[in-house]
Design an enzyme around this catalytic site. Structure first.
Site, PDB file in Angstrom:
ATOM      1  N   GLU A  17      11.933  -5.867   9.882  1.00 50.91           N
ATOM      2  CA  GLU A  17      12.090  -5.533   8.526  1.00 50.91           C
ATOM      3  C   GLU A  17      13.513  -6.159   7.884  1.00 50.91           C
ATOM      4  OE1 GLU A  17      10.942  -2.815   6.377  1.00 50.91           O
ATOM      5  OE2 GLU A  17      12.283  -3.926   5.093  1.00 50.91           O
ATOM      6  N   GLY A  18      13.418  -6.383   6.562  1.00 54.00           N
ATOM      7  CA  GLY A  18      14.489  -7.230   5.808  1.00 54.00           C
ATOM      8  C   GLY A  18      15.531  -6.388   4.933  1.00 54.00           C
ATOM      9  N   ARG A  19      14.885  -5.078   4.782  1.00 57.11           N
ATOM     10  CA  ARG A  19      15.543  -4.075   4.270  1.00 57.11           C
ATOM     11  C   ARG A  19      16.819  -3.733   5.011  1.00 57.11           C
ATOM     12  NH1 ARG A  19      13.212  -1.046  -0.459  1.00 57.11           N
ATOM     13  NH2 ARG A  19      11.272  -1.648   0.001  1.00 57.11           N
TER      14      ARG A  19
ATOM     15  N   LEU B 248      15.077   1.214   7.683  1.00 54.34           N
ATOM     16  CA  LEU B 248      13.890   1.322   8.073  1.00 54.34           C
ATOM     17  C   LEU B 248      13.319   2.139   7.068  1.00 54.34           C
ATOM     18  CD1 LEU B 248      14.362   1.540  11.844  1.00 54.34           C
ATOM     19  CD2 LEU B 248      13.580  -0.459  10.788  1.00 54.34           C
TER      20      LEU B 248
ATOM     21  N   GLY C  42      10.231 -11.693   7.793  1.00 56.22           N
ATOM     22  CA  GLY C  42       9.368 -12.478   8.834  1.00 56.22           C
ATOM     23  C   GLY C  42       8.294 -13.117   8.047  1.00 56.22           C
TER      24      GLY C  42
ATOM     25  N   VAL D 246      -0.600   8.803 -10.764  1.00 58.05           N
ATOM     26  CA  VAL D 246       0.328   9.374  -9.842  1.00 58.05           C
ATOM     27  C   VAL D 246       1.784   9.572 -10.061  1.00 58.05           C
ATOM     28  CG1 VAL D 246       0.783  10.241  -7.428  1.00 58.05           C
ATOM     29  CG2 VAL D 246      -1.488   9.328  -8.089  1.00 58.05           C
TER      30      VAL D 246
ATOM     31  N   HIS E 243      -2.704  38.062   4.979  1.00 61.89           N
ATOM     32  CA  HIS E 243      -2.485  38.412   3.673  1.00 61.89           C
ATOM     33  C   HIS E 243      -1.029  38.676   3.479  1.00 61.89           C
ATOM     34  CE1 HIS E 243      -2.903  40.584  -0.101  1.00 61.89           C
ATOM     35  NE2 HIS E 243      -2.302  41.587   0.510  1.00 61.89           N
TER      36      HIS E 243
HETATM   37  P1  NAI Z   1      -2.454   4.717 -10.637  1.00 63.27           P
HETATM   38  O1  NAI Z   1      -3.284   3.870 -10.252  1.00 63.27           O
HETATM   39  O2  NAI Z   1      -2.381   6.101  -9.970  1.00 63.27           O
HETATM   40  O3  NAI Z   1      -2.512   5.001 -12.374  1.00 63.27           O
HETATM   41  C1  NAI Z   1      -2.236   3.948 -13.076  1.00 63.27           C
HETATM   42  C2  NAI Z   1      -2.852   4.648 -14.597  1.00 63.27           C
HETATM   43  O4  NAI Z   1      -2.334   3.489 -15.549  1.00 63.27           O
HETATM   44  C3  NAI Z   1      -4.163   4.579 -14.589  1.00 63.27           C
HETATM   45  O5  NAI Z   1      -4.581   5.828 -15.139  1.00 63.27           O
HETATM   46  C4  NAI Z   1      -4.576   3.482 -15.575  1.00 63.27           C
HETATM   47  O6  NAI Z   1      -5.810   3.577 -16.391  1.00 63.27           O
HETATM   48  C5  NAI Z   1      -3.323   3.367 -16.589  1.00 63.27           C
HETATM   49  N1  NAI Z   1      -3.033   2.058 -17.262  1.00 63.27           N
HETATM   50  C6  NAI Z   1      -3.353   0.909 -16.645  1.00 63.27           C
HETATM   51  N2  NAI Z   1      -3.267  -0.045 -17.713  1.00 63.27           N
HETATM   52  C7  NAI Z   1      -2.643   0.594 -18.875  1.00 63.27           C
HETATM   53  C8  NAI Z   1      -2.256   0.343 -20.061  1.00 63.27           C
HETATM   54  N3  NAI Z   1      -2.287  -1.294 -20.631  1.00 63.27           N
HETATM   55  N4  NAI Z   1      -2.007   1.109 -21.194  1.00 63.27           N
HETATM   56  C9  NAI Z   1      -1.930   2.624 -20.670  1.00 63.27           C
HETATM   57  N5  NAI Z   1      -2.387   2.903 -19.477  1.00 63.27           N
HETATM   58  C10 NAI Z   1      -2.614   2.000 -18.656  1.00 63.27           C
HETATM   59  O7  NAI Z   1      -0.785   3.971 -10.572  1.00 63.27           O
HETATM   60  P2  NAI Z   1       0.441   4.227 -10.235  1.00 63.27           P
HETATM   61  O8  NAI Z   1       0.810   5.703 -10.732  1.00 63.27           O
HETATM   62  O9  NAI Z   1       1.419   3.264 -10.906  1.00 63.27           O
HETATM   63  O10 NAI Z   1       0.578   4.622  -8.492  1.00 63.27           O
HETATM   64  C11 NAI Z   1       0.452   3.220  -7.895  1.00 63.27           C
HETATM   65  C12 NAI Z   1       0.007   3.740  -6.439  1.00 63.27           C
HETATM   66  O11 NAI Z   1       0.815   4.404  -5.673  1.00 63.27           O
HETATM   67  C13 NAI Z   1      -1.236   4.421  -6.309  1.00 63.27           C
HETATM   68  O12 NAI Z   1      -2.234   4.023  -5.627  1.00 63.27           O
HETATM   69  C14 NAI Z   1      -0.917   5.854  -5.878  1.00 63.27           C
HETATM   70  O13 NAI Z   1      -1.950   6.576  -5.178  1.00 63.27           O
HETATM   71  C15 NAI Z   1       0.230   5.683  -5.002  1.00 63.27           C
HETATM   72  N6  NAI Z   1       1.293   6.692  -5.176  1.00 63.27           N
HETATM   73  C16 NAI Z   1       0.908   7.882  -4.396  1.00 63.27           C
HETATM   74  C17 NAI Z   1       1.658   8.909  -4.758  1.00 63.27           C
HETATM   75  C18 NAI Z   1       1.286  10.113  -4.022  1.00 63.27           C
HETATM   76  O14 NAI Z   1       0.168  10.251  -3.035  1.00 63.27           O
HETATM   77  N7  NAI Z   1       1.687  11.475  -4.317  1.00 63.27           N
HETATM   78  C19 NAI Z   1       3.035   9.116  -5.282  1.00 63.27           C
HETATM   79  C20 NAI Z   1       3.531   7.753  -5.713  1.00 63.27           C
HETATM   80  C21 NAI Z   1       2.203   6.528  -5.705  1.00 63.27           C
END
Ligand code: NAI
Length: 460
Positions: free
Chosen positions: A33-35, A38, A115, A179, A439
């Protein structure tokens, strides 16, 4: 030079879990890990710090909206942004130190530095090269931006910058209603920012169940988030006065001004500097490390897991792969049930899902029934001002086997796991319906949704 049974590159949830499992299985293990700390993206600049900000701002929202209703009088708390950042930093530290403790306890060597794999069976960290019978690539992912949009982490930020803004912005534009956009958008809306979410598609959270999407958007709208849907962002510029976001909706080009722009349009695998092409490791057209069904790459003794490979970019998916690949390296039968991986959005209320959506079942031609129960019929939710939402269970029309579940409501991210366990056991909705639930708990809503797949729920 040291020799190991396994060297894991990357200490995020995939890598550190893999390292611990390898050590538990008697393998001599090291993790690169480089950060400075961890835990990877999740612990340092992802899941954990965002949950700290979500928690503190949810408490603020409770105080502002609900305390007086419960007879808790007095002025609502004031936000001290710098103290909130300290709380977030403390949460990160406790968690990253926790992994350090687990490494020591399990006698895992932390090889500090970045790495690379100069040849099969060797990992180079700084000036030292170590031998490894097995190498696991667990290097995760980084934010991907839009063409021509440069993230400076000051005004135009990814999730990393959004977690540590110098001050709470007056106006924030979030690009992408996925998300990250909705979690961080919620945080700043609760802190008083005017938040506008610009999304390319006509719905928010595109992969979620359709009914959940509609209810979710309505609830977030009430919390002050503005949505511009069906709008493709073309350009973002930043100057001393702020940023301008240009988007195209239909044929029209429009602009919005903002102090901060969060680009949350997805992430991409991070494998820079590993030397994969020189080593001959195959990658996909999306830049993921190519693996077989058991996380092995085409180069003997080199494996890959987590965000660096195909599948949802979720910490818990990476953890499961980490454990499974460790077991396979140790000669056991490591397995991941990809069809039962829950997904959670930690907004208020939370949104959680597992298995297939109604749209997917229709597309697949699977006959199904939907049992739905609103939290309005749940006593605990009503008492806690948390009745805005529902549980929906999808079961096979003939066999009653649970095929998916979608929850928007209080503690959805915890409630979903009862259904995950049921699905792992191949349970029918009736099995949940016949299980006594304490409940008053939110979990009664899950049972009622299961009852709704049969003769009907009691409280609706
Ligand atoms: P995401 O893939 O969830 O959403 C990206 C959104 O941006 C999509 O709805 C897409 O249609 C939109 N988009 C793309 N290009 C665009 C444009 N030019 N103009 C307007 N809208 C556009 O990506 P996000 O939120 O960046 O998350 C990245 C990853 O991280 C995901 O795989 C997510 O599941 C994961 N993640 C999960 C979390 C959790 O489980 N709670 C929390 C944070 C991240």
């Amino acid at each position: 030079m040291s020799s190991y049974d396994v060297i894991i590159i990357g200490s995020g949830p995939g890598g550190y879990v893999c390292a611990i499992r390898c050590a538990q299985l008697g393998l001599k293990t090291a993790c690169v890990e480089g950060r400075e700390t961890l835990g990877g993206t999740c612990l340092n600049i992802g899941c954990i710090p965002s949950k700290a900000l979500l928690h503190s701002t949810e408490m603020l929202h409770e105080a502002q909206e609900n305390f007086a209703k419960m007879g808790l009088m007095g002025d609502a708390p004031q936000v001290d942004w710098s103290k909130m950042q300290d709380y977030k930093a403390g949460t990160i530290e406790q968690n990253t130190k926790g992994i350090e403790f687990l490494f020591k306890k399990n006698k895992i060597d932390w090889l500090k530095g970045w790495g690379s794999i100069p040849e099969a069976g060797k990992v180079k960290v700084g000036d030292e090269t170590h031998e490894a019978k097995n190498i696991v690539i667990a290097t995760g992912s980084v934010p991907s931006s839009l063409p021509g949009v440069e993230i400076d982490e000051k005004r135009i930020v990814s999730s990393t910058g959004a977690l540590s803004l110098a001050e709470i912005p007056k106006r924030m534009v979030v690009i992408g209603a996925g998300v990250i956009g909705l979690e961080m958008g919620s945080v700043y809306a609760r802190l008083g920012s005017e938040v506008t979410v610009v999304e390319y598609l006509d719905t928010i959270t595109p992969t979620m169940d359709g009914e959940v999407q509609k209810q979710f958007k309505k609830i977030l709208g009430k919390q002050g988030l503005d949505f511009v849907l069906g709008a493709a962002v073309q350009d973002v510029t930043s100057g001393d006065e702020g940023c301008t976001v240009t988007y195209k909706k239909g044929d029209e080009e429009q602009t919005i001004e903002a102090d901060i722009v969060l680009v949350s349009t997805g992430r991409k695998p991070y494998t820079d500097g590993l030397g994969l092409s020189e080593l001959g490791v195959e990658t996909t057209d999306k830049g993921q490390v190519g693996t077989d069904g058991h996380w092995a790459t085409n180069v003997d003794g080199v494996y890959a897991i987590g965000d660096a490979v195909t599948g949802p970019m979720l910490a818990h998916k990476a953890e499961d792969e980490g454990m499974a690949v460790a077991e396979r390296i140790a000669g056991k039968a490591g397995h991941v049930s990809y069809e039962v991986i829950p997904s959670v959005i930690y907004t208020h209320p939370e949104v959680a899902s597992v298995g297939r959506t109604e749209a997917q079942l229709k597309d697949d031609g699977v006959p199904y029934k939907a049992g739905k129960f609103s939290f309005v019929g749940n006593g605990r939710a009503k008492a806690n001002f948390a009745a805005d939402g529902f549980v929906k269970i999808l079961a096979h029309e003939k066999t009653d086997r649970i095929l998916g579940a979608h929850i928007i409501g209080p503690m959805a991210g915890d409630l979903i796991h009862e259904i995950c366990v049921a699905m792992e056991f191949g349970a029918a909705a009736e099995d949940l319906a016949l299980t006594c639930h304490a409940h008053p708990t939110y979990s009664e809503a899950v049972r009622e949704a299961a009852l709704a797949c049969g003769d009907g729920p009691i409280h609706s």
